[in-house]
Design an enzyme around this catalytic site. Sequence first.
Site, PDB file in Angstrom:
ATOM      1  CB  CYS A 354      -0.971   0.023   1.182  1.00 49.34           C
ATOM      2  SG  CYS A 354      -1.768  -1.529   1.551  1.00 49.34           S
ATOM      3  NE  ARG A 383       2.068  -8.679   5.590  1.00 49.58           N
ATOM      4  CZ  ARG A 383       0.770  -8.593   5.303  1.00 49.58           C
ATOM      5  NH1 ARG A 383      -0.090  -9.418   5.892  1.00 49.58           N
ATOM      6  NH2 ARG A 383       0.331  -7.711   4.430  1.00 49.58           N
ATOM      7  CD  GLN A 401      -0.317  -8.858   0.063  1.00 48.57           C
ATOM      8  OE1 GLN A 401       0.237  -7.771  -0.091  1.00 48.57           O
ATOM      9  NE2 GLN A 401      -1.118  -9.104   1.071  1.00 48.57           N
ATOM     10  CG  ASP A 403      -1.983  -5.236  -2.779  1.00 45.99           C
ATOM     11  OD1 ASP A 403      -3.201  -5.000  -2.646  1.00 45.99           O
ATOM     12  OD2 ASP A 403      -1.121  -4.872  -1.960  1.00 45.99           O
ATOM     13  CG  HIS A 405      -3.730   0.173  -3.313  1.00 43.58           C
ATOM     14  ND1 HIS A 405      -2.684  -0.711  -3.489  1.00 43.58           N
ATOM     15  CD2 HIS A 405      -4.080   0.109  -2.000  1.00 43.58           C
ATOM     16  CE1 HIS A 405      -2.402  -1.272  -2.326  1.00 43.58           C
ATOM     17  NE2 HIS A 405      -3.228  -0.804  -1.414  1.00 43.58           N
ATOM     18  CE  LYS A 489      -9.795  -6.978   8.995  1.00 41.84           C
ATOM     19  NZ  LYS A 489      -8.455  -7.539   9.229  1.00 41.84           N
ATOM     20  CG  HIS A 535      -6.382  -0.609   0.885  1.00 42.89           C
ATOM     21  ND1 HIS A 535      -5.036  -0.443   1.108  1.00 42.89           N
ATOM     22  CD2 HIS A 535      -6.982   0.512   1.370  1.00 42.89           C
ATOM     23  CE1 HIS A 535      -4.830   0.718   1.706  1.00 42.89           C
ATOM     24  NE2 HIS A 535      -5.989   1.316   1.878  1.00 42.89           N
TER      25      HIS A 535
END
Length: 673
Positions: A354, A383, A401, A403, A405, A489, A535
């Site tokens: 992000c 992580r 991911q 991912d 945005h 979320k 997100h």
Amino acid sequence: MATARPTGATVPVTIPAGTTAAEAVTHAGLKLSGPNAIVAIRDRFGSLRDLGWVPDSETEAEPVALSSDDGLSILRHSTAHVLAQAVQSLFPEAKLGTGPAIADGFYYDFAVPTPFQAEDLERIEKRMVEIVRSGQRFIRRECESAQSARFEVASEPLKLELLDLKVRASGGDTESGGEALTMYDNVDERASKTVWSDLCRGPHLPTTSHIPAFRLTRSAAAYWRGDEANQQLQRIYGTAWPSKQQLSEHLAALEEAAKRDHRRIGEDLDLFAFSKEIGKGLPLWLPNGTAIRDELEGWARDTERRLGYQRVVTPHITRQELYYLSGHLPYYTDDLYAPIDIEGDEYYLRPMNCPHHHMVYKARPRSYRNLPYKIAEYGTVYRFERSGQLHGLMRARGFSQNDAHIYCTLEQAKAQFVEVMRMHDDYYRTLGITDFYMVLALPDASKTDKYHDDEEMWRTAEGITRAAMEESEIPFVEEIGGAAHYGPKVDFMIRAVTGKEFAASTNQVDLYTPTRFGLEYHDADGVSKSVAVIHRAPLGSHERFVAFLTEHFGGAFPVWLAPEQVQVIPVMPDVEEYAVEVRDVLFEAGFRADVDLTDGRLPAKVRSAVARKIPLIVVVGRREAADRSVTVRDRSAKEMKLSLEAFVEYVRELVRCKSLEGAGHLSGAPVPQ
């Protein structure tokens, strides 16, 4: 949304003063035995109570059935006590940790000199059966003080530690730690004596004979209180159910789940590997697994391109200042890898994409004409998951991911979020996943320190989120306390055919982060305004999603996803040249095909291909070589003969439409005509 009454729910009963809950339940005509027996009650303050509870004044309470969620938890926690009693009767040196109920079962932790072996579990289970049959009564007893509680558990160092923590957490301003400290005695009424005790909040079943069916499943190492800095204990897991039939069904499901375990299948099909030289939780994708990754990523790229996303690539490390700006430091430090010192600056391996994407947006001035601005990346993140939490690809320390945005105006946010939810729906249904729903995670009003304090922003974000969820028509439930620090979320939960449920992706409408990063656009009137950020990650991470699909399909992937799509097998050596030609034609057409030129008989080669779960097995002999055809065996074990050209078109169509034909099993699939 309307909430269905839980299984085993009952109507309230009145308990007169001086009367036990059990007597009131019996008077109301409810049963105290059987699969739907009442095993506890919930008082008017919402607290669970044993059936031996006697109120000081007349009160109403809700009976708790064994088949309810609370009833199952009480059953399993009571069985954990029987487990601990059995262990200490067989291994007197064992010291007690904790023994909670968990999803579908229970466990108890023990400090013992040597790990438990399989034969130990057999002995322990046999002793548990004896305890259950003896009908020992669970008796709750309040300790007079914290000091008396310490005396009760003086020989249990781990229990003493928990007791002291409890007293300190209360501020230590009362001797008892503020809340009543209770012991549960297992009383053998035939001998009129207490045979075992444990410091416990309860509640419990009336007697051990109320435990209908249980089984110990495995043992494993576990750190005390989940901290690797603490001593290592031995944890014994088990499961308990209201009937023997339910236990049998659960054990059968566990057996099926074990067969489908992605770690086992991943090794059998050469999908991925781990190396101690590289490090825990950092998977190596082998060629077969990479083929699945590539198919999923290619599918995501095509889908996102059609919906107006643009691809970006961002660095794997970043200066710590970015994470202070995003708010992840210092609060997220425990989940990050240790910082790297580079020329006097501290850099972190990125734990999420992000902040990097926000800087992509901020790299150029933006106008309302540029919105919505959608950027996507299969970004790899890192992580620091604790060793005890690592689980193959499901829980890794490095993962990529799906991912993206979306930067948009407040007015565009709902429509964009609905599009995201429908993208999930399309992905899942294409993969044959029909058992899924959303969870709307909201803040816990009692824990204000966990969230930003702009109440109007919270209301707006929740309003947009809830409206989008309702318009999507995908079922959802609400969960208090699961919100992110910057807003509510939406988690998508999917269920595999094994019954296991997974959180596949997390999605959010974020109005808070743009104010921290200064993410703005120029409106039509020339005024700068903050964007709304969505997100989204519909396919989650490669690692977790491939693990899910591996278990969901049991390794029998549909043709378009299968790491090995076609295996060509020549019947005899003199047709090997044609078999290689068939392989080459398929390869040139873009398919993953190979030819088996090893020594061995045809049946053995077919069995090998079936064991590797290859969806299409092509057998060629002299007849096929003469007329340039193939004989195809699919997962139905039926055969069809096609010209080579027709077979190529057949495979091309299976891949084009992402057919699920024959996926997830090795027999019973229809053969297309």
